[in-house]
Design a protein around this motif. Structure first.
Motif, mmCIF file in Angstrom:
data_model
loop_
_atom_site.group_PDB
_atom_site.id
_atom_site.type_symbol
_atom_site.label_atom_id
_atom_site.label_comp_id
_atom_site.label_asym_id
_atom_site.label_seq_id
_atom_site.Cartn_x
_atom_site.Cartn_y
_atom_site.Cartn_z
ATOM 1 N N PHE A 98 0.805 -1.218 0.000
ATOM 2 C CA PHE A 98 0.000 0.000 0.000
ATOM 3 C C PHE A 98 0.842 1.275 0.000
ATOM 4 C CE2 PHE A 98 -3.223 -2.839 2.299
ATOM 5 C CZ PHE A 98 -3.718 -3.317 1.094
ATOM 6 N N ALA A 99 2.144 1.134 0.159
ATOM 7 C CA ALA A 99 3.018 2.303 0.042
ATOM 8 C C ALA A 99 3.079 2.774 -1.411
ATOM 9 C CB ALA A 99 4.419 1.963 0.536
ATOM 10 N N SER A 100 2.805 1.863 -2.333
ATOM 11 C CA SER A 100 2.756 2.193 -3.757
ATOM 12 C C SER A 100 1.316 2.560 -4.135
ATOM 13 C CB SER A 100 3.230 0.992 -4.584
ATOM 14 O OG SER A 100 2.877 1.170 -5.944
ATOM 15 N N GLN A 101 1.135 3.756 -4.641
ATOM 16 C CA GLN A 101 -0.202 4.205 -5.043
ATOM 17 C C GLN A 101 -0.785 3.298 -6.118
ATOM 18 O OE1 GLN A 101 -1.843 6.593 -3.468
ATOM 19 N NE2 GLN A 101 -3.644 6.330 -4.736
ATOM 20 N N ASN A 102 0.065 2.804 -7.023
ATOM 21 C CA ASN A 102 -0.388 1.909 -8.084
ATOM 22 C C ASN A 102 -0.910 0.591 -7.511
ATOM 23 O OD1 ASN A 102 -0.761 1.151 -10.857
ATOM 24 N ND2 ASN A 102 1.075 -0.112 -10.672
ATOM 25 N N LEU A 104 -2.034 0.092 -4.467
ATOM 26 C CA LEU A 104 -3.267 0.386 -3.735
ATOM 27 C C LEU A 104 -4.443 0.500 -4.697
ATOM 28 C CD1 LEU A 104 -4.786 1.069 -1.128
ATOM 29 C CD2 LEU A 104 -4.080 3.463 -1.444
ATOM 30 N N LEU A 105 -4.217 1.147 -5.836
ATOM 31 C CA LEU A 105 -5.271 1.281 -6.847
ATOM 32 C C LEU A 105 -5.704 -0.091 -7.367
ATOM 33 C CD1 LEU A 105 -7.003 3.108 -8.669
ATOM 34 C CD2 LEU A 105 -5.109 3.070 -10.284
ATOM 35 N N HIS A 106 -4.735 -0.977 -7.635
ATOM 36 C CA HIS A 106 -5.072 -2.328 -8.105
ATOM 37 C C HIS A 106 -5.806 -3.117 -7.026
ATOM 38 C CE1 HIS A 106 -3.334 -2.394 -12.073
ATOM 39 N NE2 HIS A 106 -2.229 -1.822 -11.606
ATOM 40 N N PHE A 107 -5.399 -2.951 -5.781
ATOM 41 C CA PHE A 107 -6.084 -3.611 -4.673
ATOM 42 C C PHE A 107 -7.553 -3.171 -4.625
ATOM 43 C CE2 PHE A 107 -7.434 -3.740 -0.208
ATOM 44 C CZ PHE A 107 -7.131 -5.051 0.131
ATOM 45 N N GLU A 108 -7.773 -1.855 -4.671
ATOM 46 C CA GLU A 108 -9.142 -1.318 -4.616
ATOM 47 C C GLU A 108 -9.954 -1.727 -5.837
ATOM 48 O OE1 GLU A 108 -8.216 2.711 -2.007
ATOM 49 O OE2 GLU A 108 -8.090 2.796 -4.202
ATOM 50 N N LYS A 109 -9.334 -1.740 -7.003
ATOM 51 C CA LYS A 109 -10.015 -2.161 -8.234
ATOM 52 C C LYS A 109 -10.464 -3.609 -8.123
ATOM 53 C CE LYS A 109 -7.382 -3.674 -11.292
ATOM 54 N NZ LYS A 109 -7.387 -5.074 -11.620
ATOM 55 N N ASP A 110 -9.583 -4.461 -7.626
ATOM 56 C CA ASP A 110 -9.943 -5.869 -7.476
ATOM 57 C C ASP A 110 -11.096 -6.049 -6.491
ATOM 58 O OD1 ASP A 110 -8.146 -6.828 -9.329
ATOM 59 O OD2 ASP A 110 -6.600 -7.321 -7.876
#
Length: 160
Positions: A98-102, A104-110
């Motif tokens: 989650f330190a990587s914005q990318n 985190l975005l993939h986590f939320e998208k999934d």
């Protein structure tokens, strides 16, 4: 004619379910085709993440099989559950930095896609589905539960 009556007449619910099914399945069918057509590159990339060839093949089969299942409305509930669980596993196994914005975005998208798949699994594919056409050959078979009207508030909901 009320908006609800107009929507029922036009079967707007079924059109929206079809559009939702197509939008949800597109990412899986596309990714499955990409992995299959670029298998050697995908195999190397997955090996770097600790994913072996048998799991890569299973992933391709799931993405293509369940993706087409959802898109076409053939055992769509089962396909949606499979893809929803796949998204939860992918998020929790591969997108936890989650330190990587990318990431985190993939986590939320999934998580969002999983939620959409679970909603689809509960609602069913609607009338514009291959399952409906195949079962419709046996006359007036209903796949989805009927929508009930709540007379007191004018809302619609699925019976539970």
């Amino acid at each position: 004619m009320t908006p609800i009556e107009l929507a029922e007449k036009l079967h707007a619910r079924d059109v929206v379910l079809l559009a939702g099914r197509l939008l949800l399945s597109l990412i899986f069918v596309h990714e499955g085709l990409q992995l299959a057509t670029h298998f050697e590159g995908a195999q190397k990339a997955m090996a770097a993440l600790g994913v072996g060839t048998p799991l890569l093949i299973a992933t391709i089969a799931l993405q293509l099989g369940a993706g087409l299942s959802v898109a076409l409305g053939i055992l769509a509930r089962l396909g949606a559950i499979g893809l929803g669980l796949f998204c939860l596993m992918t998020a929790s196994l591969f997108h936890t930095n989650f330190a990587s914005q990318n990431e985190l975005l993939h986590f939320e998208k999934d998580l969002a896609i999983a939620g959409g798949m679970f909603i689809l699994a509960l609602s069913g594919p609607g009338r514009l589905a291959v399952d409906r056409v195949l079962s419709g050959l046996a006359k007036d078979t209903k796949i989805d539960p009927p929508i009930e009207q709540h007379l007191s508030v004018g809302e619609t909901s699925l019976p539970v």
